[in-house]
Motif scaffolding. Sequence first.
Motif, PDB file in Angstrom:
ATOM      1  N   ARG A  91      -0.993  -8.381  -1.649  1.00 23.52           N
ATOM      2  CA  ARG A  91       0.228  -7.650  -1.311  1.00 23.52           C
ATOM      3  C   ARG A  91      -0.018  -6.188  -0.984  1.00 23.52           C
ATOM      4  O   ARG A  91       0.884  -5.368  -1.045  1.00 23.52           O
ATOM      5  CB  ARG A  91       1.230  -7.783  -2.472  1.00 23.52           C
ATOM      6  CG  ARG A  91       1.887  -9.153  -2.476  1.00 23.52           C
ATOM      7  CD  ARG A  91       2.554  -9.491  -3.788  1.00 23.52           C
ATOM      8  NE  ARG A  91       3.179 -10.798  -3.698  1.00 23.52           N
ATOM      9  CZ  ARG A  91       2.496 -11.945  -3.769  1.00 23.52           C
ATOM     10  NH1 ARG A  91       1.172 -11.931  -3.936  1.00 23.52           N
ATOM     11  NH2 ARG A  91       3.117 -13.107  -3.650  1.00 23.52           N
ATOM     12  N   ILE A  92      -1.263  -5.848  -0.655  1.00 19.00           N
ATOM     13  CA  ILE A  92      -1.550  -4.463  -0.276  1.00 19.00           C
ATOM     14  C   ILE A  92      -1.133  -4.231   1.170  1.00 19.00           C
ATOM     15  O   ILE A  92      -0.628  -3.185   1.537  1.00 19.00           O
ATOM     16  CB  ILE A  92      -3.047  -4.149  -0.488  1.00 19.00           C
ATOM     17  CG1 ILE A  92      -3.391  -4.237  -1.977  1.00 19.00           C
ATOM     18  CG2 ILE A  92      -3.378  -2.767   0.050  1.00 19.00           C
ATOM     19  CD1 ILE A  92      -4.860  -4.087  -2.288  1.00 19.00           C
ATOM     20  N   CYS A  93      -1.367  -5.241   1.992  1.00 11.10           N
ATOM     21  CA  CYS A  93      -1.035  -5.118   3.409  1.00 11.10           C
ATOM     22  C   CYS A  93      -0.602  -6.496   3.894  1.00 11.10           C
ATOM     23  O   CYS A  93      -1.438  -7.373   4.119  1.00 11.10           O
ATOM     24  CB  CYS A  93      -2.263  -4.613   4.152  1.00 11.10           C
ATOM     25  SG  CYS A  93      -2.039  -4.539   5.907  1.00 11.10           S
ATOM     26  N   GLY A  94       0.711  -6.677   4.030  1.00 17.81           N
ATOM     27  CA  GLY A  94       1.277  -7.998   4.279  1.00 17.81           C
ATOM     28  C   GLY A  94       0.804  -8.676   5.552  1.00 17.81           C
ATOM     29  O   GLY A  94       0.718  -9.897   5.607  1.00 17.81           O
ATOM     30  N   ASP A  95       0.477  -7.884   6.588  1.00 20.34           N
ATOM     31  CA  ASP A  95       0.063  -8.521   7.840  1.00 20.34           C
ATOM     32  C   ASP A  95      -1.382  -8.994   7.771  1.00 20.34           C
ATOM     33  O   ASP A  95      -1.860  -9.681   8.668  1.00 20.34           O
ATOM     34  CB  ASP A  95       0.288  -7.573   9.026  1.00 20.34           C
ATOM     35  CG  ASP A  95      -0.402  -6.238   8.853  1.00 20.34           C
ATOM     36  OD1 ASP A  95      -1.600  -6.226   8.588  1.00 20.34           O
ATOM     37  OD2 ASP A  95       0.263  -5.189   8.999  1.00 20.34           O
ATOM     38  N   LEU A 111      -2.232  -9.146  -6.571  1.00 23.48           N
ATOM     39  CA  LEU A 111      -1.958  -7.783  -6.116  1.00 23.48           C
ATOM     40  C   LEU A 111      -2.683  -7.527  -4.790  1.00 23.48           C
ATOM     41  O   LEU A 111      -2.111  -6.945  -3.860  1.00 23.48           O
ATOM     42  CB  LEU A 111      -2.417  -6.788  -7.188  1.00 23.48           C
ATOM     43  CG  LEU A 111      -2.081  -5.324  -6.985  1.00 23.48           C
ATOM     44  CD1 LEU A 111      -0.582  -5.120  -6.839  1.00 23.48           C
ATOM     45  CD2 LEU A 111      -2.594  -4.490  -8.154  1.00 23.48           C
ATOM     46  N   SER A 131       0.641   0.768   4.894  1.00 22.80           N
ATOM     47  CA  SER A 131       0.558   0.330   3.499  1.00 22.80           C
ATOM     48  C   SER A 131      -0.898   0.107   3.073  1.00 22.80           C
ATOM     49  O   SER A 131      -1.289   0.482   1.965  1.00 22.80           O
ATOM     50  CB  SER A 131       1.361  -0.951   3.316  1.00 22.80           C
ATOM     51  OG  SER A 131       1.340  -1.345   1.979  1.00 22.80           O
ATOM     52  N   ALA A 174       3.686   5.337   1.711  1.00 19.92           N
ATOM     53  CA  ALA A 174       3.762   3.998   1.114  1.00 19.92           C
ATOM     54  C   ALA A 174       2.809   3.873  -0.078  1.00 19.92           C
ATOM     55  O   ALA A 174       2.450   2.758  -0.468  1.00 19.92           O
ATOM     56  CB  ALA A 174       3.449   2.935   2.173  1.00 19.92           C
ATOM     57  N   HIS A 175       2.400   5.012  -0.660  1.00 22.73           N
ATOM     58  CA  HIS A 175       1.483   4.929  -1.806  1.00 22.73           C
ATOM     59  C   HIS A 175       2.176   4.272  -2.994  1.00 22.73           C
ATOM     60  O   HIS A 175       3.219   4.731  -3.444  1.00 22.73           O
ATOM     61  CB  HIS A 175       0.979   6.325  -2.189  1.00 22.73           C
ATOM     62  CG  HIS A 175       0.052   6.295  -3.365  1.00 22.73           C
ATOM     63  ND1 HIS A 175      -1.181   5.690  -3.305  1.00 22.73           N
ATOM     64  CD2 HIS A 175       0.188   6.747  -4.638  1.00 22.73           C
ATOM     65  CE1 HIS A 175      -1.767   5.781  -4.496  1.00 22.73           C
ATOM     66  NE2 HIS A 175      -0.955   6.414  -5.318  1.00 22.73           N
ATOM     67  N   LYS A 176       1.542   3.204  -3.481  1.00 25.91           N
ATOM     68  CA  LYS A 176       2.164   2.404  -4.538  1.00 25.91           C
ATOM     69  C   LYS A 176       1.340   2.392  -5.813  1.00 25.91           C
ATOM     70  O   LYS A 176       1.598   1.602  -6.716  1.00 25.91           O
ATOM     71  CB  LYS A 176       2.330   0.954  -4.034  1.00 25.91           C
ATOM     72  CG  LYS A 176       3.328   0.830  -2.915  1.00 25.91           C
ATOM     73  CD  LYS A 176       3.477  -0.604  -2.443  1.00 25.91           C
ATOM     74  CE  LYS A 176       2.438  -0.964  -1.409  1.00 25.91           C
ATOM     75  NZ  LYS A 176       2.640  -0.293  -0.110  1.00 25.91           N
ATOM     76  N   GLY A 177       0.287   3.199  -5.866  1.00 27.93           N
ATOM     77  CA  GLY A 177      -0.538   3.210  -7.070  1.00 27.93           C
ATOM     78  C   GLY A 177      -1.294   1.917  -7.300  1.00 27.93           C
ATOM     79  O   GLY A 177      -1.510   1.500  -8.442  1.00 27.93           O
ATOM     80  N   VAL A 178      -1.707   1.273  -6.211  1.00 25.70           N
ATOM     81  CA  VAL A 178      -2.363  -0.030  -6.309  1.00 25.70           C
ATOM     82  C   VAL A 178      -3.670   0.043  -7.106  1.00 25.70           C
ATOM     83  O   VAL A 178      -3.919  -0.798  -7.977  1.00 25.70           O
ATOM     84  CB  VAL A 178      -2.636  -0.599  -4.884  1.00 25.70           C
ATOM     85  CG1 VAL A 178      -3.597  -1.766  -4.947  1.00 25.70           C
ATOM     86  CG2 VAL A 178      -1.332  -1.005  -4.220  1.00 25.70           C
TER      87      VAL A 178
END
Lengths: 497, 176
Positions: free
Chosen positions: A199-203, A196, A493, A177-181
Amino acid sequence: MILTRVNEQGWQENALRIAENHGRLVTLWGRQSAPGSFTMYAVFFDSNVGLEGMSLRLAKGVTSYPDLSNLFPCANRMQRAMWDLLGVSAANSLDTRAWLSHGAWPDDYFPLRKEFSGREVSKENQLDEYSFIDVIGDGVHEIAVGPVHAGIIEPGHFRFSVVGEKTLRLEQRLGYAHKGVDKAFERYSGLSGVQLASRICGDSTVAYSWAYCMALESAWKWKVPQRALWLRALMLERERVANHLGDLGAIGNDAGFTFGLTQFMILKEQWIRVNKTLFKHRFIMDCVIPGGTLYDINREDVAEILKQCKHTLREVKILKGIYEEHTGLQDRFISTGKVSKDVANKLGLTGLAARASDIKEDARELFPTYPYSELDFNISGAESGDVAARVSVRFDEIFESLRLISEIAEGLPEGQTQSNCKPPKKPTFGFGWIEGWRGGIFAGLHLDQTGQIDRAHIHDPSWQNWPALDYAVIGDIVPDFPLINKSFNLSYSGHDR
Amino acid sequence: MMWTTLKQIRKTGIIRENVPADLELVAINNIQDEILKVLGRALTIRLVDAGSCNGCELELNALGNAYYNLEGLGIKFVASPRHADMLLITGPISRNMLSALLITHEAIPEPKLVVAVGDCAVNGGVFGESYATIGAASKVIKVDHLIPGCPPSPAEILQGILNAVHYRLKKRPYFD
């Protein structure tokens, strides 16, 4: 937090001293601090000192620093990730396999280096093979699971080495789930970066956005109104209850007790619907903003909150009684997925999983930011370190959070919920540490003189706890894995970013 | 214990809600009939999380709770893509998940429906296109329907799934 500048020798000596004092590594990151030169940061927690950070500026052209994984095993994956993203490595580290990079970008592409925009796209489509550690012997075979799992779950790969049904070894492969955050943060200003971060970890969106805002507010010496901080605590505790409710149901389900899932999911749905009424979002996303909170609550809201806390308390007590008296469930829970206190200490286990292994550690108590310093908070805990212990801690934390929510709702100070700030015209650094429902979320934020993000590092407690899951399953049977895994419910995530 | 459990079940009762009236439902009131009409059987779905933040997954899981009663409507999430009629995709298509996503898509038998769930899968969301993410799912797979939202609510997801089925019916018969 004290952030001490050290040289290579100091880096090692400090780490050794903290390890000897039974301190633990909270997080580690690096950044390009000037053209061609890098700085590494490590943050520890030591119960005598509190949070303690150190920074090591590497000489120009140097791309390695002393390894910390020999003292703190959890540093291993963090260091490998820093190689993948920044191209700076731990010297003489035993495990140098790529971690977040699966080969979708070239080996000499390090996105966090400033010469790259982060928008470069590699033509490479062939992903690398990962060298899992082989277990050999009579009758040993491997079971490969993931990255696409059977249910509605995040992606990750598990490689089990088993004999018959017994797990000899589990090795994880994460990073899907690497998104380049981290790189994406460079496109944001300090003010807008919270979007941002949420939205790194929705829970854990409340915990992440609060940790981020705390870092920004400490960097800019931004005074946040008291009422806003109380509201943030209200949101954070609501997030904790929502997740514990969902997980307690899912844990029951993984042990074959569907009734538990149905009941807890009803409670969770009722809970997040009230979130929507109060904060216009079912998971309270985008409600913690720099300088305060987006929404305020009124007297009717307080009445609704108190009413729901009472209802939830009553229902969860009934369900707890049912779980505790269900012999089939208890048979699956007790002694399954055990992490002893000794192993937990060595691995630097953190958050609710640590509290279930008799480590009394919670940022709300150890690092009580306002309003927790004003609230009457009781830390939860259990001793056996098995699924039963993690279930028990979750029940306790629901009860404690329900009590805290009522205390907060009734004691909410009057006043504003937002304040303004004039960003200082110089480079700044700030940090935040918030106890999310899984454990402590640490944010380190470097800003430049224009208020733009230079480097944002947000650390999920799953970095510490994933490796502990490898240990927890040893000797248990494969069908117990989903149950053990769910009792931790670690983030993919948040870890992969 | 058994008595308490039964008492709790009785007390809870049936709390299933009708499909939210505030949504402009393209499909008709009786969803079950509609699905049967279109598919002749239950609709089976395989989800692939291609780098989501887990927000969309929370809502997809919520669809299974007693309020939405997904399975009661004849819609089911399945483990194997070979058993699926529909592929749901969440996340900004991380490059590390691309091949797993394509393999899963390939394994779903034709005719199949593909639905992108959440802003990330719809248009890349806050992550967009980068060295690590591709962005919209439609860049790599033919997508039949979009369900925007961050995350979309269970009711919106339900509506989107039904719309996808319904539109397909209008274009051409789904199953002979």
